[in-house]
Scaffold this active site. Structure first.
Site, PDB file in Angstrom:
ATOM      1  N   LYS A 131      18.995 106.657  45.029  1.00  0.00           N
ATOM      2  CA  LYS A 131      18.120 105.532  45.355  1.00  0.00           C
ATOM      3  C   LYS A 131      17.078 105.255  44.274  1.00  0.00           C
ATOM      4  CE  LYS A 131      18.948 105.651  50.335  1.00  0.00           C
ATOM      5  NZ  LYS A 131      19.882 104.532  50.334  1.00  0.00           N
TER       6      LYS A 131
ATOM      7  N   PHE B 257      21.750 112.056  58.191  1.00  0.00           N
ATOM      8  CA  PHE B 257      22.415 110.940  57.510  1.00  0.00           C
ATOM      9  C   PHE B 257      22.494 111.283  56.034  1.00  0.00           C
ATOM     10  CE2 PHE B 257      22.877 107.068  55.124  1.00  0.00           C
ATOM     11  CZ  PHE B 257      23.912 106.449  55.796  1.00  0.00           C
TER      12      PHE B 257
ATOM     13  N   ASP C 113      18.642 117.295  50.488  1.00  0.00           N
ATOM     14  CA  ASP C 113      18.996 115.887  50.269  1.00  0.00           C
ATOM     15  C   ASP C 113      17.696 115.088  50.216  1.00  0.00           C
ATOM     16  OD1 ASP C 113      19.661 113.218  50.441  1.00  0.00           O
ATOM     17  OD2 ASP C 113      21.250 113.498  51.917  1.00  0.00           O
TER      18      ASP C 113
END
Length: 412
Positions: free
Chosen positions: A264, A150, A235
């Site tokens: 984030k 994801f 990531d």
């Protein structure tokens, strides 16, 4: 919440949710709670009920809700300047790039806003590096990714997703990606060719259920990419910046990638901030006009992110995540022990766990709703899995209170 329908005229929560359903696209399926205020690890809904936040905005809120240092940094910057665009320099940009690069042990930063933008930037960077530096023929660059990944929801990113729900009906898909099983070093080795420019993986797969790869996998990927002159892109949008008990999840195997993709927690849950961080040899391939973002690296974002960097440089939050994470995983493993246990498997690192529930006890959504009724907020993924990722500032007492509620739900 699971009983008879409640009249929206008598229930403020139901009324707000009904209005949202009527006027917003149904691209999410939130739990039926309407948050009004939040502080630390706790949120309060519009009817005054308090909930322990055990999701932390998918790690965007690593430092908790309303963290005073971050809010004060944002307020101070709001009175100065919030946006210049990259048409002009501003006085927070150089310090942000310099200090984020240092935190990562890298040289250069390319700031963006959202995680998906940063992943797109990483893809573009890898391709341009492949053509300009490695000498891959035009339009032949390949990037190897892992199944069950994801990385975001843009058209290009869902082109290399294996999640049918994220991918279906969004074609035609962007070519140039090869998918291999996550954690399979042999498959990774076989996938690398002369036209491979990068390997893009999550050191821990979050959306897939907090999947930790086999020991040594990240080191093998690092070795293979170095041998084949391929960029290793990590990531760390969810796993990075303290969540796993280290600044970066790659550190658990002593691995330094060629490029970090961050987001984030970099914005402290206050503003969206993301970045690609790498060497001058990689990010130096860009020339003016080839890539950009109006809001990327804006003064407000830089001010908040600089405070985040200050906090991470102390090591306090990483240590807290490591210590409380050991406690969290110990308690969760106790739930998974013995025949007839409601918990089938527990995975994760630091203050991050994926908990597979026996489907006979309910779906992940049902377990999440039962926990909500007891004052704890988590989120399900992939059937009967729930994810636990509280803010790193959560107290041990609050963490134990939340775990007690989970025990109650699983034994009701």
């Amino acid at each position: 919440m699971n009983g008879e329908p409640v009249s929206t005229t008598e229930n403020p929560t139901a009324q707000v949710i009904a209005s949202a359903d009527a006027h917003s696209a149904h691209n999410y399926h939130p739990l039926p709670v309407v948050v009004a205020t939040a502080e630390g690890a706790w949120m309060t809904d519009i009817e005054g009920r308090r909930y322990l936040d055990m999701l932390a905005g998918y790690s965007a809120l690593n430092f908790g809700h309303g963290n005073r240092r971050l809010i004060d940094a944002a307020k101070a910057q709001l009175d100065r300047v919030t946006l210049t665009s990259r048409a002009f320099h501003h006085d927070r940009f150089a310090e942000f790039c310099t200090r984020l690069a240092a935190l990562c042990g890298m040289e250069m930063v390319l700031p963006m806003n959202t995680g998906a933008e940063a992943v797109e930037t990483a893809v573009k960077t890898a391709r341009k590096w492949g053509y300009r530096v490695k000498g891959v023929p035009d339009n032949m660059a390949k990037i190897v990714v892992a199944a069950d990944n994801f990385h975001g929801r843009t058209t290009t990113i869902v082109s290399f997703s294996t999640d049918a729900e994220a991918r279906a009906d969004f074609g035609p898909y962007t070519p140039g990606f090869e998918i291999v099983p996550y954690g399979d070093a042999t498959a990774m080795r076989n996938a690398l060719t002369e036209n491979t420019v990068a390997v893009l993986i999550e050191p821990i797969q979050g959306e897939a259920g907090v999947l930790v790869p086999p020991a040594g996998y990240l080191r093998t990927v690092r070795e293979l990419t170095r041998e084949r002159n391929v960029l290793f892109i990590a990531d760390e949008i969810q796993s990075g910046l303290g969540r796993t008990g280290r600044t970066f999840a790659c550190e658990h195997e002593g691995v330094v990638p060629d490029m970090y993709v961050l987001g984030k927690a970099l914005g402290g849950g206050v503003v969206p901030v993301s970045a690609v961080v790498s060497s001058e040899a990689v990010l130096g391939v860009f020339r003016p006009g080839e890539h950009g973002s109006t809001f990327g690296g804006n003064p407000l974002a830089c001010a908040v992110a600089l405070e985040v960097i200050d906090m991470l440089e102390t090591g306090e939050y990483q240590q807290r995540a490591a210590e409380l994470g050991d406690h969290l995983h110990h308690e969760l493993r106790l739930l998974a022990g013995g025949p007839g246990s409601a918990v089938r498997e527990v995975r994760g690192r630091g203050l991050w766990a994926g908990v597979d529930i026996d489907p006979s006890r309910g779906t992940g959504r049902e377990i999440s709703e039962r926990l909500m009724d007891k004052g704890v907020l988590v989120k399900d993924t992939h059937g009967s899995t729930i994810r636990i990722a509280p803010p790193l500032i959560i107290s041990k007492e609050d963490l134990d209170w939340g775990l007690d509620r989970l025990r109650e739900v699983l034994t009701d």
